[in-house]
Design a protein around this motif. Structure first.
Motif, mmCIF file in Angstrom:
data_model
loop_
_atom_site.group_PDB
_atom_site.id
_atom_site.type_symbol
_atom_site.label_atom_id
_atom_site.label_comp_id
_atom_site.label_asym_id
_atom_site.label_seq_id
_atom_site.Cartn_x
_atom_site.Cartn_y
_atom_site.Cartn_z
ATOM 1 N N ASP A 138 0.828 -1.200 0.000
ATOM 2 C CA ASP A 138 0.000 0.000 0.000
ATOM 3 C C ASP A 138 0.866 1.255 0.000
ATOM 4 O O ASP A 138 1.879 1.319 0.716
ATOM 5 N N VAL A 140 0.488 4.653 1.435
ATOM 6 C CA VAL A 140 -0.353 5.282 2.447
ATOM 7 C C VAL A 140 0.140 6.700 2.705
ATOM 8 O O VAL A 140 1.341 6.921 2.931
ATOM 9 N N ASP A 142 1.129 10.024 4.484
ATOM 10 C CA ASP A 142 1.652 10.426 5.784
ATOM 11 C C ASP A 142 1.358 11.913 5.966
ATOM 12 O O ASP A 142 1.976 12.759 5.320
ATOM 13 N N ASP A 149 3.990 6.735 2.291
ATOM 14 C CA ASP A 149 4.855 5.685 2.812
ATOM 15 C C ASP A 149 4.406 4.333 2.264
ATOM 16 O O ASP A 149 3.223 4.134 1.951
ATOM 17 N N GLU A 151 3.495 0.584 2.895
ATOM 18 C CA GLU A 151 3.015 -0.283 3.971
ATOM 19 C C GLU A 151 2.851 -1.693 3.413
ATOM 20 O O GLU A 151 2.284 -1.867 2.338
ATOM 21 N N ILE A 175 1.207 -5.892 9.883
ATOM 22 C CA ILE A 175 1.356 -4.656 9.116
ATOM 23 C C ILE A 175 2.735 -4.075 9.403
ATOM 24 O O ILE A 175 3.036 -3.688 10.545
ATOM 25 N N SER A 177 5.466 -1.086 8.340
ATOM 26 C CA SER A 177 5.541 0.241 7.742
ATOM 27 C C SER A 177 6.609 1.029 8.482
ATOM 28 O O SER A 177 7.256 0.486 9.403
ATOM 29 N N TYR A 181 5.694 -2.096 14.072
ATOM 30 C CA TYR A 181 4.973 -3.250 13.526
ATOM 31 C C TYR A 181 3.696 -3.516 14.313
ATOM 32 O O TYR A 181 3.665 -3.442 15.548
#
Length: 219
Positions: A138, A140, A142, A149, A151, A175, A177, A181
């Motif tokens: 993904d 995503v 920020d 970012d 992910e 997840i 990123s 975590y």
């Protein structure tokens, strides 16, 4: 594609449609609560291998412990699933599943376009037991840095046919990123009432301090 987080690699038949929706979702984290009514995925089969999906949350309200909060309609996500193999039978299936989130400009929208790629795989382990694996990448937004970012969401789910109509699943969701975590365990039940109607319910719990505490749903 519901009720677990792991998506199915199987597509809707050409010319057919499916509506998948939660009657109610609830999430809790550090005293903050989020409620959603009719989180919906409307799916249309375009060919024997491709379906188009429109995903939205009809109404969400946030209830922070500190007071205040937001409510309303969320963003809309368009997803196109291509089944690489397994639609017509076999013990395994795999799909490629790009998506894009379109901001709606509502109070709940972050105002940014986001997107990604989902890669779901499934296999039959034995009669009545199946394994699903998914990798999702993904982009995503920020809000702090003003850019996107990467992910990486990854899942593994076991599905069990308890009877001809009753199913059970258990699932791990991770997840990764730039943020710490997150890890979750979830589980739920499905009840097939007819060829055209399935009910489900389930819950999700965070496994570390970086994850949301708890959530539950029925759909």
């Amino acid at each position: 594609d519901r009720p677990d987080t792991t998506e199915s690699p199987i597509t809707v038949d050409a010319g057919a449609y499916v509506i998948e929706a939660s009657y109610f979702d609830w999430g809790h984290d550090d005293g903050d609560d989020t409620y959603t009514v009719m989180a919906t995925n409307f799916k249309v089969g375009l060919t024997d291998r491709i379906d188009l999906q429109t995903v939205f949350e009809a109404y969400t309200w946030e209830k922070p412990q500190a007071g205040g909060g937001l409510d309303g309609f969320g963003d809309v996500t368009l997803r196109l699933k291509y089944n690489v193999w397994g639609n017509d039978g076999g013990s395994t299936a795999f799909a490629v599943f790009p998506f894009i989130k379109i901001p709606t400009g509502t109070d709940l929208s972050n105002g940014a376009t986001e997107g990604g790629l989902i890669l779901p795989f499934s296999t039959d382990l034995t009669e009545g037991i199946g394994l699903g694996l998914m990798a999702e990448f993904d982009a995503v937004y920020d809000e702090v840095n003003g850019d996107h970012d990467l992910e990486f969401l990854h899942t593994a789910v076991l599905g069990f046919d308890l009877t001809e109509r009753l199913g059970l699943y258990t699932e791990y969701v991770g997840i990764a990123s730039p943020a710490p975590y997150q890890a979750y365990f979830s589980g739920g039940l499905t009840l097939t009432l007819s060829d055209d109607l399935i009910l489900d319910c389930g819950a999700k719990a965070g496994l570390n301090e970086n994850s949301d505490d708890f959530g539950a749903f029925a759909g």
